[in-house]
Design an enzyme around this catalytic site. Structure first.
Site, PDB file in Angstrom:
ATOM      1  N   CYS A  54     -38.623  -4.935 -22.751  1.00  0.00           N
ATOM      2  CA  CYS A  54     -37.890  -4.942 -21.330  1.00  0.00           C
ATOM      3  C   CYS A  54     -36.794  -6.340 -22.121  1.00  0.00           C
ATOM      4  O   CYS A  54     -36.499  -5.936 -23.100  1.00  0.00           O
ATOM      5  CB  CYS A  54     -38.741  -7.134 -21.116  1.00  0.00           C
ATOM      6  SG  CYS A  54     -39.680  -7.710 -22.300  1.00  0.00           S
ATOM      7  N   ASN A  55     -36.355  -7.144 -21.230  1.00  0.00           N
ATOM      8  CA  ASN A  55     -35.651  -8.431 -21.873  1.00  0.00           C
ATOM      9  C   ASN A  55     -35.054  -8.630 -23.118  1.00  0.00           C
ATOM     10  O   ASN A  55     -34.602  -8.639 -23.819  1.00  0.00           O
ATOM     11  CB  ASN A  55     -34.690  -8.606 -21.121  1.00  0.00           C
ATOM     12  CG  ASN A  55     -34.048  -8.780 -19.825  1.00  0.00           C
ATOM     13  OD1 ASN A  55     -32.781  -7.423 -20.299  1.00  0.00           O
ATOM     14  ND2 ASN A  55     -33.711  -9.130 -18.596  1.00  0.00           N
TER      15      ASN A  55
END
Length: 98
Positions: A8-9
């Site tokens: 993910c980020n």
């Protein structure tokens, strides 16, 4: 043991999903290693995992990441991600590996 990498980020919400996936695996008697990493760190270790599952917020990186590894890469179902449904995400990852 199956190894599942979530990407993910920043790794915050995906870390919660890791815990739910581990709990689901334990309930099913399945040995897995699940880890969440931000995209910048994941690029360096993708080949060490059986499957890479992308959070919906980084789905735009799928094509690029597929050029960096031969490991399977899939985007996590947005609904399962939003609901933090560890069992469904685990099942999806295991289906890809097997």
């Amino acid at each position: 043991m199956k190894k599942i990498l979530l990407v993910c980020n920043a790794g915050m919400s995906t870390s919660m999903l890791v815990l739910k996936m581990e709990k689901a695996a334990e309930a099913k008697g399945i040995e897995v290693e699940v880890k969440a990493l931000p995209i910048t760190d994941a690029e360096k270790v993708m080949n060490d995992w059986d499957v890479i599952m992308l959070g919906p917020q980084v789905r735009h990186t799928e094509k690029k990441l597929k050029t960096l590894t031969s490991k399977p890469i899939e985007v996590i179902n947005m609904r399962d991600y939003g609901m933090m449904n560890g069992e469904k995400v685990l099942d999806a990852a295991l289906k890809i590996i097997e």
